[in-house]
Scaffold this motif. Structure first.
Motif, short mmCIF file in Angstrom:
data_model
loop_
_atom_site.label_atom_id
_atom_site.label_comp_id
_atom_site.label_asym_id
_atom_site.label_seq_id
_atom_site.Cartn_x
_atom_site.Cartn_y
_atom_site.Cartn_z
N ARG A 128 0.82 -1.23 0.00
CA ARG A 128 0.00 0.00 0.00
C ARG A 128 0.84 1.27 0.00
O ARG A 128 0.47 2.26 -0.63
N HIS A 129 1.99 1.25 0.71
CA HIS A 129 2.81 2.47 0.75
C HIS A 129 3.34 2.82 -0.63
O HIS A 129 3.22 3.96 -1.09
N LYS A 130 3.86 1.82 -1.28
CA LYS A 130 4.41 2.01 -2.62
C LYS A 130 3.31 2.46 -3.59
O LYS A 130 3.48 3.40 -4.38
N LEU A 131 2.15 1.79 -3.51
CA LEU A 131 1.04 2.13 -4.39
C LEU A 131 0.56 3.56 -4.14
O LEU A 131 0.24 4.30 -5.07
N PHE A 132 0.53 3.95 -2.87
CA PHE A 132 0.08 5.29 -2.51
C PHE A 132 0.99 6.35 -3.13
O PHE A 132 0.52 7.34 -3.73
N ILE A 133 2.30 6.12 -3.00
CA ILE A 133 3.27 7.04 -3.59
C ILE A 133 3.06 7.12 -5.11
O ILE A 133 3.06 8.19 -5.72
N CYS A 134 2.84 5.92 -5.72
CA CYS A 134 2.64 5.87 -7.17
C CYS A 134 1.41 6.66 -7.59
O CYS A 134 1.41 7.36 -8.60
N VAL A 135 0.34 6.53 -6.78
CA VAL A 135 -0.89 7.28 -7.09
C VAL A 135 -0.61 8.77 -7.05
O VAL A 135 -1.02 9.51 -7.94
N LEU A 136 0.14 9.21 -6.03
CA LEU A 136 0.44 10.65 -5.92
C LEU A 136 1.24 11.13 -7.12
O LEU A 136 0.94 12.19 -7.69
N TYR A 137 2.24 10.35 -7.53
CA TYR A 137 3.05 10.74 -8.68
C TYR A 137 2.19 10.83 -9.94
O TYR A 137 2.29 11.78 -10.71
N SER A 138 1.36 9.79 -10.13
CA SER A 138 0.50 9.78 -11.33
C SER A 138 -0.45 10.97 -11.33
O SER A 138 -0.63 11.64 -12.35
N LEU A 139 -1.05 11.23 -10.16
CA LEU A 139 -2.02 12.33 -10.07
C LEU A 139 -1.36 13.67 -10.37
O LEU A 139 -1.92 14.51 -11.07
N ARG A 140 -0.12 13.83 -9.85
CA ARG A 140 0.58 15.09 -10.08
C ARG A 140 0.81 15.31 -11.58
O ARG A 140 0.49 16.35 -12.13
N LEU A 141 1.32 14.26 -12.23
CA LEU A 141 1.59 14.34 -13.66
C LEU A 141 0.30 14.61 -14.44
O LEU A 141 0.24 15.48 -15.32
N LEU A 142 -0.74 13.85 -14.09
CA LEU A 142 -2.01 13.94 -14.81
C LEU A 142 -2.62 15.34 -14.68
O LEU A 142 -3.00 15.97 -15.67
N LEU A 143 -2.68 15.83 -13.42
CA LEU A 143 -3.35 17.11 -13.19
C LEU A 143 -2.61 18.26 -13.86
O LEU A 143 -3.22 19.08 -14.56
N ILE A 144 -1.27 18.30 -13.68
CA ILE A 144 -0.51 19.38 -14.30
C ILE A 144 -0.66 19.33 -15.82
O ILE A 144 -1.00 20.32 -16.47
N GLY A 145 -0.45 18.14 -16.40
CA GLY A 145 -0.53 18.00 -17.86
C GLY A 145 -1.91 18.31 -18.39
O GLY A 145 -2.07 19.06 -19.36
N TYR A 146 -2.94 17.78 -17.72
CA TYR A 146 -4.30 17.97 -18.20
C TYR A 146 -4.71 19.44 -18.11
O TYR A 146 -5.29 19.99 -19.06
N LEU A 147 -4.40 20.07 -16.98
CA LEU A 147 -4.82 21.46 -16.81
C LEU A 147 -4.12 22.37 -17.83
O LEU A 147 -4.76 23.24 -18.43
N ILE A 148 -2.83 22.13 -18.05
CA ILE A 148 -2.13 22.93 -19.05
C ILE A 148 -2.74 22.71 -20.43
O ILE A 148 -3.05 23.65 -21.17
N GLY A 149 -2.94 21.42 -20.78
CA GLY A 149 -3.51 21.10 -22.10
C GLY A 149 -4.91 21.67 -22.28
O GLY A 149 -5.22 22.25 -23.32
N ALA A 150 -5.75 21.54 -21.24
CA ALA A 150 -7.12 22.04 -21.33
C ALA A 150 -7.13 23.56 -21.47
O ALA A 150 -7.87 24.13 -22.27
N PHE A 151 -6.23 24.23 -20.69
CA PHE A 151 -6.17 25.69 -20.74
C PHE A 151 -5.80 26.17 -22.15
O PHE A 151 -6.48 27.00 -22.74
N PHE A 152 -4.71 25.59 -22.70
CA PHE A 152 -4.29 26.03 -24.03
C PHE A 152 -5.30 25.60 -25.09
O PHE A 152 -5.49 26.30 -26.09
N GLY A 153 -5.96 24.46 -24.86
CA GLY A 153 -7.00 24.03 -25.79
C GLY A 153 -8.15 25.02 -25.83
O GLY A 153 -8.64 25.40 -26.90
N LEU A 154 -8.57 25.48 -24.63
CA LEU A 154 -9.65 26.47 -24.56
C LEU A 154 -9.25 27.76 -25.25
O LEU A 154 -10.00 28.32 -26.05
N VAL A 155 -8.03 28.22 -24.94
CA VAL A 155 -7.57 29.48 -25.52
C VAL A 155 -7.48 29.36 -27.05
O VAL A 155 -8.02 30.21 -27.78
N THR A 156 -6.84 28.28 -27.53
CA THR A 156 -6.71 28.12 -28.99
C THR A 156 -8.09 28.01 -29.63
O THR A 156 -8.34 28.60 -30.68
#
Lengths: 332, 268
Positions: A128-156
Motif C-alpha cells: 500500500r505504501h508504494k502504491l500510494f506514492i505511485c498514485v500521488l506521482y501519477s495524479l501530479r503528472l495527470l493534473l498538471i498535464g491535463y490542466l495545461i492542455g485544457a487551458f491552451f485548448g480552450l484558448v486556442t
C-alpha cells in the motif's frame, strides 16, 4: 408480458410479484453467503499471504447488504433502490465466487497470469505504501498535464472560433499534426525535454490540447449569431461577447472536448510512465510485470479504475453544475 | 404621456439608405435588400413596417439597430449617425433569443451587467420583470417558459436599458392568437407609459392597424417604401369597426393582395 400483467391477469399474479420482490431483495445476501462459504470451507490450492483480509471484506459486505435488506422492509426508498440494484449486485458477487473457485480453490486458470482476488487484495494491503506514492506521482503528472492542455485548448479554440485570422494560421497545423497520438512523439520528446517529467507533462498536455481545441473551436463557431446581435444591442463589448456569450453557449461542446481530452490524458499518462518516468501507476505495472508479479499488476489496475472513474465523476459533477440550464443530460 | 414621450422617445431619420448583399443571389449576383429608402419617424411614434417577405423590412430594422451597416445613405437617431449597436436602440426578435444558460433575472440583467452597472440597477431589473408580469419566474430558465412568457422576458431585457427606440422584428409572429392579442395590449401599455419610439415589423395587417400611428408599406424588387399610411383612429381601437376595416382594405390594396373584380352593374 408487461401488458399482460397490467390487464386481466393482474389479480392472479399480484402475490407472486411480492414473493419475487422478497427473493430479489435477499439475492445479493444469498450470493454473498455462497461466496463466503466457498471461500472459508473449500481448501486453497494456491499460496497466499493471508486469507483473512478477503474474509473480512466479504463479512463487511454481508453486514451492509443484510442491513439494507432489513431497512428495505420499512423504508420505501431503500426498498426501491435495493430492488433496482439487486440484479447487478448479485451478478457481481456470483462472479467473485466463481473467479475464486477457478483460481485459488482449484487452480484451473494458470498462474501467474490469472491470480485470485485474494492474492490481489494481498498486494493492495502489503504494497500500500508504494502504491500510494505511485498514485500521488501519477495524479501530479495527470493534473498538471491535463490542466495545461485544457487551458491552451480552450484558448486556442476560442481564438480560432472568434478570429478568422487565427483559424487561418492554426487550422493546417491542427488538422495535420493533431491526429497523431501524443504517445507517438515519445522518441522526439525525450530528446527535446530536459527530464522525463517535463516530457510527460508536455505529452499529456498535447494529447488533451487537441480534442479540447477542436470542440471549443466548433462550439464557438456554431453559436447562434442572434445571441451576439442581441447582446450587442444590450451594450455588450467584445470581451463580454466572447467570455459571457460565446463561451457559455459553446459549453456543451466544450465539455465533450474536455471529456475526450481526459480520456486521452489517461492513455498518455500510463504510456509515458511505462516508457520513461520512474514513478507512478504505469511504472508500477511495468515493474511488477518484470518480476512476473501479475497480482500486483491487477492491484494497480484496480486502483486505476477507482481513480480514473472518480476523476470522470468529478468532471461530470462540474458539468451538471455548469449546465444546469440544459435539458435531457445523461447522469454519470 | 406626452412628457414621457419627450423624455424617452427618439427621432429616427433614414436618409437615402441602400443595402446590397454581394454574392448572395443566384450565381453570385448581388442582392439589393433595400434601395434608396427615406423615412422619418417622430419621437414616441408607433410605426409598423409591413410587406411580403424579401421586401427588406427586417434589413431596415437591423440597420436602425446598428447590427448591420448600410451600403449607402445614413440613419440618424436624434441627429446622431448610427454606426454600431447601442443600448439606446433595443431589439426584440421573433425568436425571443433568451440566453438559455441564464435564468430570467440574469437574462433581463444582461444589459446592465455588460455595461458594468449591475450593482446600481438591481432594483430596475425587478421593476421591469414586474412591468412585463413575470414576477415569480425570476429563477426559471428559458426552456421552462411558454413562448409568450419568453417574449415578455425578451421585452423586459430590452426595456431595462431605457431605450429611446424599441425595434421589434415580428415579435408576436410565433404566438397563438390569444397570447398575441394579450401581448399587443402589453406592448401598447408599455409604449404609453414610457413613450418609447416603436418600430414594429409584422406580416399581420390587423396587428399593424391596431397598434400603429403610421403603417409603412414596403415592396420587394425594388425593395422600397411604397406608401406610408397614417392610421387616424382613436385609441383604444375597436378591431371590428368599419373604420378599422377601411384601413385594413387600404393596406391590402397597397400590398396588391386584392384581385381587381369587375363591379356588378346592378344591385338587387
Amino acid at each position: 408480458m408487461e401488458i399482460a400483467e397490467q390487464i386481466g391477469i393482474q389479480a392472479k399474479v399480484k402475490p407472486k410479484i411480492a414473493l419475487s420482490g422478497v427473493v430479489r431483495l435477499t439475492l445479493p445476501v444469498v450470493a454473498l453467503v455462497v461466496a463466503l462459504l466457498s471461500h472459508t470451507l473449500i481448501p486453497s490450492v494456491q499460496p497466499v499471504v493471508s486469507e483473512r483480509a478477503y474474509t473480512i471484506v466479504l463479512v463487511a459486505l454481508l453486514v451492509v447488504f443484510s442491513a439494507w435488506a432489513l431497512t428495505a422492509l420499512y423504508r420505501k426508498s431503500s426498498y426501491r433502490s435495493l430492488l433496482y440494484f439487486s440484479g447487478i449486485l448479485t451478478f457481481i458477487f456470483v462472479l467473485l465466487a466463481v473467479w475464486e473457485l477457478l483460481t485459488l480453490k482449484s487452480g484451473t486458470l494458470p498462474l501467474p497470469y490469472f491470480p485470485s482476488q485474494v492474492k490481489i487484495l494481498d498486494a493492495l494491503i502489503n504494497d500500500r505504501h508504494k502504491l500510494f506514492i505511485c498514485v500521488l506521482y501519477s495524479l501530479r503528472l495527470l493534473l498538471i498535464g491535463y490542466l495545461i492542455g485544457a487551458f491552451f485548448g480552450l484558448v486556442t479554440g476560442i481564438l480560432m472560433g472568434w478570429y478568422k485570422h487565427f483559424q487561418y494560421w492554426i487550422n493546417p497545423f491542427l488538422r495535420f499534426i493533431g491526429p497523431i497520438p501524443a504517445t507517438a512523439w515519445i522518441p522526439v520528446v525525450l530528446i527535446v525535454f530536459p527530464s522525463s517529467f517535463t516530457a510527460s507533462i508536455f505529452l499529456i498536455a498535447l494529447g488533451t490540447w487537441f480534442p479540447v481545441t477542436v470542440m471549443t473551436w466548433s462550439g464557438i463557431a456554431g453559436v447562434n449569431k442572434s445571441f451576439f446581435e442581441v447582446a450587442r444591442t444590450l451594450g455588450a463589448n467584445e470581451r463580454y461577447l466572447v467570455l459571457r456569450v460565446a463561451f457559455p453557449a459553446a459549453f456543451p461542446l466544450i465539455f465533450i472536448g474536455l471529456f475526450m481530452g481526459l480520456g486521452t490524458s489517461f492513455v498518455t499518462l500510463i504510456v509515458a510512465e511505462m516508457l520513461g518516468v520512474k514513478a507512478g501507476l504505469g511504472f508500477y505495472i511495468t515493474w511488477a510485470q518484470g518480476w512476473a508479479e501479475y497480482y500486483k499488476v491487477y492491484a494497480a489496475l484496480f486502483i486505476m479504475a477507482v481513480l480514473f472513474s472518480t476523476i470522470i465523476t468529478v468532471l461530470f459533477k462540474i458539468r451538471d453544475r455548469v449546465l444546469i440550464w440544459q435539458k435531457g443530460l445523461i447522469k454519470w | 404621456m406626452v412628457a414621457a414621450a419627450i423624455k424617452e422617445g427618439g427621432r429616427i431619420t433614414v436618409d437615402g439608405v441602400s443595402r446590397v448583399f454581394e454574392d448572395q443571389g443566384k450565381g453570385g449576383q448581388p442582392v439589393v435588400a433595400l434601395s434608396k429608402v427615406d423615412l422619418d419617424i417622430e419621437p414616441g411614434q408607433f410605426i409598423s413596417l409591413i410587406g411580403p417577405s424579401g421586401c427588406g423590412k427586417s434589413t431596415l430594422l437591423r440597420l436602425i439597430a446598428g447590427i448591420d451597416n448600410p451600403t449607402s445613405g445614413e440613419i440618424k437617431l436624434d441627429g446622431e449617425l448610427i454606426k454600431d449597436a447601442h443600448p439606446s436602440r433595443g431589439l426584440v426578435f421573433q425568436d425571443p433569443t433568451l440566453f438559455p444558460w441564464k435564468n430570467i433575472w440574469s437574462n433581463v440583467a444582461t444589459g446592465p451587467e455588460s455595461r458594468g452597472v449591475l450593482k446600481e440597477q438591481k432594483g430596475e431589473i425587478d421593476k421591469f420583470i414586474e412591468l412585463v408580469g413575470l414576477q415569480g419566474f425570476e429563477k426559471a430558465y428559458p426552456h421552462q417558459l411558454s413562448g409568450g412568457m419568453a417574449q415578455r422576458a425578451a421585452l423586459a431585457r430590452a426595456l431595462v436599458n431605457h431605450p429611446k427606440v424599441l425595434l421589434l422584428d415580428e415579435p408576436l409572429g410565433a404566438l397563438d392568437a390569444f397570447t398575441r392579442m394579450n401581448l399587443q395590449e402589453e406592448i401598447l401599455r408599455i409604449w404609453r407609459e414610457r413613450g418609447t419610439t416603436m418600430v414594429f415589423v409584422t406580416h399581420d395587417i390587423d396587428e399593424a392597424v391596431y397598434l400603429s400611428d403610421r403603417v409603412v408599406v414596403m415592396t420587394p424588387r425594388p425593395a422600397q417604401i411604397k406608401e406610408v399610411i397614417k392610421i387616424d383612429l382613436p385609441r383604444p381601437r375597436v378591431r371590428n369597426s368599419t373604420a378599422f376595416f377601411e384601413y385594413r382594405s387600404r393596406i391590402l390594396e397597397s400590398l396588391q393582395l386584392v384581385p381587381e373584380i369587375e363591379q356588378p352593374e346592378y344591385i338587387v
